[in-house]
Design a protein around this motif. Structure first.
Motif, PDB file in Angstrom:
ATOM      1  N   GLU A 153       0.849  -1.183   0.000  1.00 45.87           N
ATOM      2  CA  GLU A 153       0.000   0.000   0.000  1.00 45.87           C
ATOM      3  C   GLU A 153       0.889   1.239   0.000  1.00 45.87           C
ATOM      4  N   PRO A 154       0.563   2.266  -0.804  1.00 56.04           N
ATOM      5  CA  PRO A 154       1.479   3.394  -0.990  1.00 56.04           C
ATOM      6  C   PRO A 154       1.939   4.079   0.291  1.00 56.04           C
ATOM      7  N   THR A 155       1.021   4.357   1.209  1.00 53.02           N
ATOM      8  CA  THR A 155       1.418   5.043   2.435  1.00 53.02           C
ATOM      9  C   THR A 155       2.428   4.219   3.216  1.00 53.02           C
ATOM     10  N   ALA A 156       2.149   2.928   3.353  1.00 50.43           N
ATOM     11  CA  ALA A 156       3.047   2.058   4.103  1.00 50.43           C
ATOM     12  C   ALA A 156       4.411   1.963   3.421  1.00 50.43           C
ATOM     13  N   VAL A 157       4.419   1.876   2.098  1.00 52.87           N
ATOM     14  CA  VAL A 157       5.685   1.788   1.362  1.00 52.87           C
ATOM     15  C   VAL A 157       6.517   3.054   1.564  1.00 52.87           C
ATOM     16  N   LEU A 158       5.884   4.200   1.433  1.00 53.45           N
ATOM     17  CA  LEU A 158       6.612   5.458   1.558  1.00 53.45           C
ATOM     18  C   LEU A 158       7.088   5.690   2.991  1.00 53.45           C
ATOM     19  N   LEU A 159       6.251   5.376   3.964  1.00 53.51           N
ATOM     20  CA  LEU A 159       6.677   5.515   5.362  1.00 53.51           C
ATOM     21  C   LEU A 159       7.813   4.557   5.682  1.00 53.51           C
ATOM     22  N   GLY A 160       7.814   3.401   5.028  1.00 51.18           N
ATOM     23  CA  GLY A 160       8.907   2.460   5.221  1.00 51.18           C
ATOM     24  C   GLY A 160      10.227   2.975   4.685  1.00 51.18           C
ATOM     25  N   GLU A 161      10.176   3.852   3.700  1.00 48.00           N
ATOM     26  CA  GLU A 161      11.380   4.450   3.133  1.00 48.00           C
ATOM     27  C   GLU A 161      11.904   5.619   3.973  1.00 48.00           C
ATOM     28  N   GLY A 219       4.449  14.172  -5.720  1.00 50.66           N
ATOM     29  CA  GLY A 219       3.713  15.063  -6.606  1.00 50.66           C
ATOM     30  C   GLY A 219       2.431  15.536  -5.938  1.00 50.66           C
ATOM     31  N   ASP A 220       1.827  16.572  -6.501  1.00 49.27           N
ATOM     32  CA  ASP A 220       0.622  17.109  -5.863  1.00 49.27           C
ATOM     33  C   ASP A 220      -0.646  16.407  -6.314  1.00 49.27           C
ATOM     34  N   GLN A 221      -0.555  15.558  -7.319  1.00 51.79           N
ATOM     35  CA  GLN A 221      -1.664  14.704  -7.734  1.00 51.79           C
ATOM     36  C   GLN A 221      -1.065  13.431  -8.284  1.00 51.79           C
ATOM     37  N   GLY A 222      -1.878  12.386  -8.395  1.00 50.29           N
ATOM     38  CA  GLY A 222      -1.326  11.141  -8.902  1.00 50.29           C
ATOM     39  C   GLY A 222      -2.369  10.239  -9.511  1.00 50.29           C
ATOM     40  N   LEU A 223      -1.917   9.099  -9.948  1.00 52.05           N
ATOM     41  CA  LEU A 223      -2.763   8.080 -10.534  1.00 52.05           C
ATOM     42  C   LEU A 223      -2.452   6.756  -9.867  1.00 52.05           C
ATOM     43  N   GLY A 224      -3.328   5.813 -10.003  1.00 53.23           N
ATOM     44  CA  GLY A 224      -3.024   4.449  -9.578  1.00 53.23           C
ATOM     45  C   GLY A 224      -2.622   4.356  -8.135  1.00 53.23           C
ATOM     46  N   GLY A 225      -1.455   3.730  -7.894  1.00 49.72           N
ATOM     47  CA  GLY A 225      -1.024   3.441  -6.538  1.00 49.72           C
ATOM     48  C   GLY A 225      -0.785   4.660  -5.684  1.00 49.72           C
ATOM     49  N   LEU A 226      -0.545   5.818  -6.301  1.00 48.12           N
ATOM     50  CA  LEU A 226      -0.347   7.045  -5.528  1.00 48.12           C
ATOM     51  C   LEU A 226      -1.456   8.039  -5.857  1.00 48.12           C
ATOM     52  N   ALA A 227      -2.679   7.545  -6.077  1.00 45.60           N
ATOM     53  CA  ALA A 227      -3.790   8.402  -6.495  1.00 45.60           C
ATOM     54  C   ALA A 227      -4.097   9.473  -5.467  1.00 45.60           C
ATOM     55  N   ALA A 228      -4.482  10.639  -5.977  1.00 42.81           N
ATOM     56  CA  ALA A 228      -4.951  11.759  -5.144  1.00 42.81           C
ATOM     57  C   ALA A 228      -3.989  12.055  -4.007  1.00 42.81           C
ATOM     58  N   LEU A 229      -2.735  12.291  -4.359  1.00 45.67           N
ATOM     59  CA  LEU A 229      -1.710  12.474  -3.323  1.00 45.67           C
ATOM     60  C   LEU A 229      -2.036  13.595  -2.353  1.00 45.67           C
ATOM     61  N   VAL A 230      -2.590  14.685  -2.849  1.00 47.46           N
ATOM     62  CA  VAL A 230      -2.876  15.794  -1.955  1.00 47.46           C
ATOM     63  C   VAL A 230      -4.315  15.763  -1.462  1.00 47.46           C
ATOM     64  N   VAL A 231      -5.272  15.578  -2.362  1.00 51.55           N
ATOM     65  CA  VAL A 231      -6.667  15.628  -1.934  1.00 51.55           C
ATOM     66  C   VAL A 231      -7.060  14.378  -1.173  1.00 51.55           C
ATOM     67  N   GLY A 232      -6.315  13.301  -1.315  1.00 51.66           N
ATOM     68  CA  GLY A 232      -6.602  12.090  -0.585  1.00 51.66           C
ATOM     69  C   GLY A 232      -5.792  11.979   0.679  1.00 51.66           C
ATOM     70  N   SER A 233      -5.576  10.750   1.106  1.00 51.64           N
ATOM     71  CA  SER A 233      -4.967  10.545   2.419  1.00 51.64           C
ATOM     72  C   SER A 233      -3.470  10.277   2.372  1.00 51.64           C
TER      73      SER A 233
END
Length: 293
Positions: free
Chosen positions: A96-104, A114-128
């Motif tokens: 899951e993207p959040t877990a992967v990034l926090l693991g790094e 990025g301020d927006q995304g698709l797929g695994g990093l969807a809605a980077l800013v407007v989402g969670s």
């Protein structure tokens, strides 16, 4: 922030244009810091709304893995074009993207998104994802916003908290790397009642109020001019809401720095209206700095 000499700047990618903008920003930042760049893609294929199907002789999700490999390769190529001498690696990590990034984050010098995304990093800013990474990452998080610019100051939001001091120190270091000046911006408003029994004076001395607010900014930058004599540091105390003050200041800035949490106008920054407003409306990249665990 990990100060180890081998700590990399990490950028999360998903193949979108905002993701590639983050790659370019991350590559430039890694070059300034003399750090390697690590390109990471979180692959959790059931979450990806993609019509691509796996090869008949491959594992489930195999087609999506090939797509992920292509987008990571494209991101690495983009980074190499931005900073040709940079040491760059790319990796696909299942999860899951959040877990992967926090693991790094624990081994990263800086995380870039990025301020927006698709797929695994969807809605980077407007989402969670961005909110969670910025709230919990063990390193500063830089979000690509606006058009890149090499001029303008590094603006940092000041509120008098200990974390605000960390944000100021990050901003001054960032300005030193850029050959830029720092503007320490503090927003304040008239004293108001915050609840029953909290009586505020109906009449107060405007000059005393402003002097108190200016002392808050002066204390936040105290000692940094001696440590970074090459960085001009100016102070601004502006009456108004922090979200608007910082967003307006971002129009002339090449970087906006805020603390992960604060008090007063910057309280609850990541989960409140100030952070959401800044991350949605800043005209330049935004760095979120939080206290270590």
């Amino acid at each position: 922030m990990n100060s180890a000499s081998g700590a990399a700047v990490v950028v999360g990618v998903d193949g979108s244009e905002p993701s590639l903008a983050a790659v370019r920003l991350a590559a430039a930042e890694a070059a300034r810091r003399h750090r390697p760049l690590r390109v990471v893609h979180a692959l959790i294929w059931p979450m990806l709304r993609s019509p691509i199907t796996p090869a008949t002789d491959g594992p489930p999700g195999g087609g999506l893995r090939e797509q992920a490999e292509r987008l990571v390769t494209a991101a690495v190529d983009e980074a190499e074009a931005t900073a040709p001498q940079l040491a760059i690696t790319g990796e696909i990590i299942d999860g899951e993207p959040t877990a992967v990034l926090l693991g790094e984050a624990p081994t990263a010098d800086l995380m870039v998104l990025g301020d927006q995304g698709l797929g695994g990093l969807a809605a980077l800013v407007v989402g969670s994802v961005t909110a969670q990474v910025a709230a919990h990452a063990d390193c500063p998080v830089l979000v690509a916003r606006g058009a890149p610019r090499a001029d303008g100051p590094v603006v940092v939001g000041v509120d008098g908290s200990a974390l605000s001091r960390r944000a100021v120190e990050f901003a001054v270091r960032a300005a030193a790397l850029r050959g830029a000046e720092v503007v320490a911006a503090h927003a304040y408003r008239h004293p108001v009642s915050t609840g029953p029994g909290d009586m505020r004076p109906l009449v107060y001395d405007e000059s005393e109020l402003r002097a108190d607010e200016e002392r808050t900014v002066a204390e936040a930058v105290a000692g940094l001019a001696e440590r970074y004599p090459q960085v001009p540091i100016s102070r601004e105390s502006v009456r108004g809401r922090a979200a608007k003050v910082l967003t307006d200041a971002s129009r002339r800035a090449q970087l906006l720095v805020v603390g992960g949490r604060g008090r007063g106008e910057l309280s609850g920054l990541l989960l409140g209206s100030v952070s959401r407003h800044v991350l949605h409306h800043s005209h330049c990249p935004v760095a979120v700095v939080r206290a270590p665990r």
